[in-house]
Design a protein around this motif. Structure first.
Motif, PDB file in Angstrom:
ATOM      1  N   PHE A 117       0.823  -1.207   0.000  1.00  0.00           N
ATOM      2  CA  PHE A 117       0.000   0.000   0.000  1.00  0.00           C
ATOM      3  C   PHE A 117       0.859   1.259   0.000  1.00  0.00           C
ATOM      4  N   CYS A 118       0.422   2.241  -0.774  1.00  0.00           N
ATOM      5  CA  CYS A 118       1.063   3.542  -0.799  1.00  0.00           C
ATOM      6  C   CYS A 118      -0.015   4.628  -0.923  1.00  0.00           C
ATOM      7  N   LYS A 119       0.354   5.845  -0.599  1.00  0.00           N
ATOM      8  CA  LYS A 119      -0.610   6.932  -0.643  1.00  0.00           C
ATOM      9  C   LYS A 119      -0.350   7.780  -1.878  1.00  0.00           C
ATOM     10  N   ARG A 120      -1.396   7.940  -2.706  1.00  0.00           N
ATOM     11  CA  ARG A 120      -1.276   8.703  -3.939  1.00  0.00           C
ATOM     12  C   ARG A 120      -2.498   9.594  -4.107  1.00  0.00           C
ATOM     13  N   ASP A 121      -2.245  10.900  -4.302  1.00  0.00           N
ATOM     14  CA  ASP A 121      -3.330  11.882  -4.433  1.00  0.00           C
ATOM     15  C   ASP A 121      -4.269  11.836  -3.241  1.00  0.00           C
ATOM     16  N   GLY A 122      -3.697  11.614  -2.057  1.00  0.00           N
ATOM     17  CA  GLY A 122      -4.487  11.616  -0.845  1.00  0.00           C
ATOM     18  C   GLY A 122      -5.258  10.342  -0.587  1.00  0.00           C
ATOM     19  N   LYS A 123      -5.084   9.358  -1.448  1.00  0.00           N
ATOM     20  CA  LYS A 123      -5.796   8.085  -1.284  1.00  0.00           C
ATOM     21  C   LYS A 123      -4.820   6.920  -1.172  1.00  0.00           C
ATOM     22  N   VAL A 124      -5.225   5.914  -0.400  1.00  0.00           N
ATOM     23  CA  VAL A 124      -4.410   4.710  -0.255  1.00  0.00           C
ATOM     24  C   VAL A 124      -4.696   3.766  -1.421  1.00  0.00           C
ATOM     25  N   ALA A 125      -3.653   3.358  -2.094  1.00  0.00           N
ATOM     26  CA  ALA A 125      -3.810   2.479  -3.253  1.00  0.00           C
ATOM     27  C   ALA A 125      -2.774   1.356  -3.205  1.00  0.00           C
ATOM     28  N   ASP A 176      -0.777  -0.446  -5.953  1.00  0.00           N
ATOM     29  CA  ASP A 176      -0.335  -0.671  -7.334  1.00  0.00           C
ATOM     30  C   ASP A 176       0.692  -1.800  -7.426  1.00  0.00           C
TER      31      ASP A 176
END
Length: 397
Positions: free
Chosen positions: A334-342, A344
């Protein structure tokens, strides 16, 4: 009252003794009954010899006694194995023959000669031991009270083999069958074999069909016996074979008596009757198994892009070197991108043998793996070790 009477009272027997001889210690004596029953009683153990056979009762003591080789390469390798399994020996004085294993509080370690370990397992003075399979086979002589708990501790590798000269009448002899068919061997002039294995040697020759054989007992430097003219062949342990070659000797086809390495052996009676012996054996066996299985294995972790764990797993399993023990472990990163946890990326974890390590890394890269981390494994614990199930089966439990 007889002067010997007090000693009869210290160790009552169901048999009426005809003779009793006391030793200096009042806790030990030897008695011979009218039924040819000899018993040695001490404060620690009882051993009876009936019709020439040892019938030992389990001694009344709380410690589980483990016999280890006292000298040589086998001794050093055994201590290394125990250390690798977090069972280091604590010995106050290196000259002492008794020690402890802090992780196994009920275990008492006794350093002995390998052949004495086997003998004391049979007499009931030891419960467990680590020796070579050749020693168990030679001095145990097929006794059913000896049980091999672990048959491959991965050190002390050698084999017991027959060797003959490369020259003279043996120059063209290359197999046991050819040796047996040589017309030279008769009742009056048998094949002379020098060996320290006076049980396994004759047993092997009899089973192999060699009729006219005479054994001479010898310890050490057996390779010189044929050149000195005191033997035609030798039966001895062979590791690399260098010593045989340097003394113009050769092994022959069909001449290997036994393949040997270090084994963990136990007394059947002790495992069944002594409190704590079976549980302690279970722990030692599991530690050995977990460590030995992990030898040469590496844990490989890598990150990989993917749409799902299943899709990543399918890519990993498409490569022959990436199957691991039972399959890859795949989990989202998990990583945080554009304020959301995603998620990839997915992390994959597999177990890879050393010989296939670089090839596995190459295959991971081929299917999109990156950030590959490699760590050596110390232990691999199974749900249950197969050798434990085999041991319970041998014990009828």
């Amino acid at each position: 009252m007889s002067l010997l009477q007090p000693y009869f009272q210290q160790c009552p027997s169901a048999f009426t003794p005809a003779l009793s001889v006391s030793c200096p210690s009042p806790s030990f004596y030897l008695s011979v009954s009218k039924r040819s029953f000899i018993s040695c009683c001490s404060s620690q153990s009882q051993t009876a010899v009936v019709n020439g056979k040892i019938d030992s009762e389990v001694a009344e003591r709380y410690e589980i006694r483990l016999g280890l080789p006292s000298k040589g390469r086998m001794a050093a390798d055994t201590l290394d194995l125990l250390k690798d399994c977090q069972l280091s020996i604590k010995q106050v004085n290196p000259r002492q023959y008794v020690a402890k294993i802090p992780q196994l509080s009920n275990v008492e370690v006794w350093f002995q000669r390998p052949k004495d370990i086997v003998r004391k397992l049979l007499s009931g003075d030891l419960d467990l031991g680590i020796v070579g399979l050749d020693t168990v086979s030679e001095y145990g002589q097929g006794n059913e009270d000896l049980i091999i708990v672990h048959d491959a501790l991965e050190y002390g590798d050698c084999h017991l083999s027959l060797a003959i000269p490369k020259y003279g009448i043996f120059e063209n002899i290359n197999s046991l069958k050819e040796l047996a068919q040589m017309p030279q061997w008769t009742v009056d002039k048998p094949l002379r074999v020098a060996t320290g294995f006076t049980y396994l040697g004759p047993k092997f020759m009899k089973e192999s069909g060699l009729k006219h054989v005479k054994f001479s007992t010898a310890d050490g430097a057996l390779e010189a016996a044929p050149a000195m003219g005191i033997a035609d062949a030798i039966l001895d342990l062979v590791s690399s074979g260098t010593t045989l070659r340097e003394n113009n000797l050769k092994e022959i086809e069909g001449g290997v008596v036994l393949e040997s390495q270090a084994v963990l052996v136990a007394s059947r009676k002790a495992l069944i009757k002594r409190k704590g012996a079976l549980d302690t054996t279970h722990e030692i066996l599991e530690r050995f198994e977990a460590h030995l299985r992990a030898l040469g294995q590496f844990m490989v972790t890598a990150n990989m892009r993917g749409s799902s764990a299943e899709e990543v797993a399918e890519r990993v399993l498409s490569q022959p070197s990436l199957s691991g023990l039972q399959g890859p472990t795949v989990c989202p990163v998990f990583c945080k991108r554009d304020g959301k946890v995603a998620a990839d990326y997915y992390a994959i974890v597999i177990c890879v043998p050393k010989k296939a390590l670089y090839k596995s890394v190459q295959q991971l890269r081929t299917i999109g793996g990156s950030g590959v981390l490699i760590s050596p494994l110390t232990y691999i614990f199974d749900e249950e070790t197969p050798r434990w199930r085999e041991l319970l089966s041998k014990l009828g439990l």
